[in-house]
Design a protein around this motif. Sequence first.
Motif, PDB file in Angstrom:
ATOM      1  N   LYS A 100       0.837  -1.205   0.000  1.00  0.00           N
ATOM      2  CA  LYS A 100       0.000   0.000   0.000  1.00  0.00           C
ATOM      3  C   LYS A 100       0.866   1.247   0.000  1.00  0.00           C
ATOM      4  CE  LYS A 100      -3.446   2.578   2.620  1.00  0.00           C
ATOM      5  NZ  LYS A 100      -2.801   3.823   2.284  1.00  0.00           N
ATOM      6  N   ILE A 101       1.907   1.261   0.823  1.00  0.00           N
ATOM      7  CA  ILE A 101       2.802   2.412   0.893  1.00  0.00           C
ATOM      8  C   ILE A 101       3.500   2.621  -0.450  1.00  0.00           C
ATOM      9  CG2 ILE A 101       4.917   3.306   1.947  1.00  0.00           C
ATOM     10  CD1 ILE A 101       3.967   1.937   4.571  1.00  0.00           C
ATOM     11  N   LEU A 102       3.974   1.532  -1.060  1.00  0.00           N
ATOM     12  CA  LEU A 102       4.620   1.644  -2.366  1.00  0.00           C
ATOM     13  C   LEU A 102       3.649   2.146  -3.429  1.00  0.00           C
ATOM     14  CD1 LEU A 102       6.870  -1.534  -2.440  1.00  0.00           C
ATOM     15  CD2 LEU A 102       7.629   0.850  -2.439  1.00  0.00           C
ATOM     16  N   SER A 103       2.433   1.659  -3.390  1.00  0.00           N
ATOM     17  CA  SER A 103       1.411   2.103  -4.332  1.00  0.00           C
ATOM     18  C   SER A 103       1.113   3.596  -4.144  1.00  0.00           C
ATOM     19  CB  SER A 103       0.144   1.281  -4.141  1.00  0.00           C
ATOM     20  OG  SER A 103      -0.895   1.775  -4.930  1.00  0.00           O
ATOM     21  N   ASP A 104       0.982   4.026  -2.897  1.00  0.00           N
ATOM     22  CA  ASP A 104       0.744   5.439  -2.600  1.00  0.00           C
ATOM     23  C   ASP A 104       1.910   6.299  -3.068  1.00  0.00           C
ATOM     24  OD1 ASP A 104      -1.651   4.754  -1.457  1.00  0.00           O
ATOM     25  OD2 ASP A 104      -0.962   4.974   0.616  1.00  0.00           O
ATOM     26  N   LEU A 105       3.119   5.804  -2.889  1.00  0.00           N
ATOM     27  CA  LEU A 105       4.310   6.538  -3.308  1.00  0.00           C
ATOM     28  C   LEU A 105       4.348   6.695  -4.828  1.00  0.00           C
ATOM     29  CD1 LEU A 105       6.950   7.870  -2.438  1.00  0.00           C
ATOM     30  CD2 LEU A 105       8.040   5.631  -2.580  1.00  0.00           C
ATOM     31  N   ARG A 106       4.047   5.619  -5.559  1.00  0.00           N
ATOM     32  CA  ARG A 106       4.024   5.689  -7.031  1.00  0.00           C
ATOM     33  C   ARG A 106       2.959   6.669  -7.510  1.00  0.00           C
ATOM     34  NH1 ARG A 106       8.338   4.338  -6.231  1.00  0.00           N
ATOM     35  NH2 ARG A 106       9.094   2.219  -6.252  1.00  0.00           N
TER      36      ARG A 106
END
Length: 127
Positions: A100-106
């Motif tokens: 989720k954090i990686l998705s939000d960052l992208r």
Amino acid sequence: MYPHLTGLGINELEQIEHYSLRQEAQKDVLKIYFKKQKGELFAKSVKFKYPRKIKSVLIDDGSGQYRNKTEVNRNLTLVIDELNLLTKPIQSKDVDLKQKILSDLRHLEKVVASKIKEIEGDLEKLK
């Protein structure tokens, strides 16, 4: 058995599929999704808004300063407890949180890149 949900007018408890909860300004927004019925294009959902309780909390005894802090409405916590019993939410794992954090960052990277292009375009118009 579920007095808070029935108090909201939800009588078909077995049709509840899942729910979402988010915060908008000084309100918590609960959205309850129902199972999609045969012939329906979209699943039915209902939305409820709960105002957050505002409390003044003492920051430091010496200075006597207070700060406003918000809390979740008690009725909302009772409704969520009942929803958790009905939907049995899956406990998220650290891997899910990392994704989720990686998705939000992208997503944030795309938004920033788009905004930079927009500003550069505005600058070109000024030349």
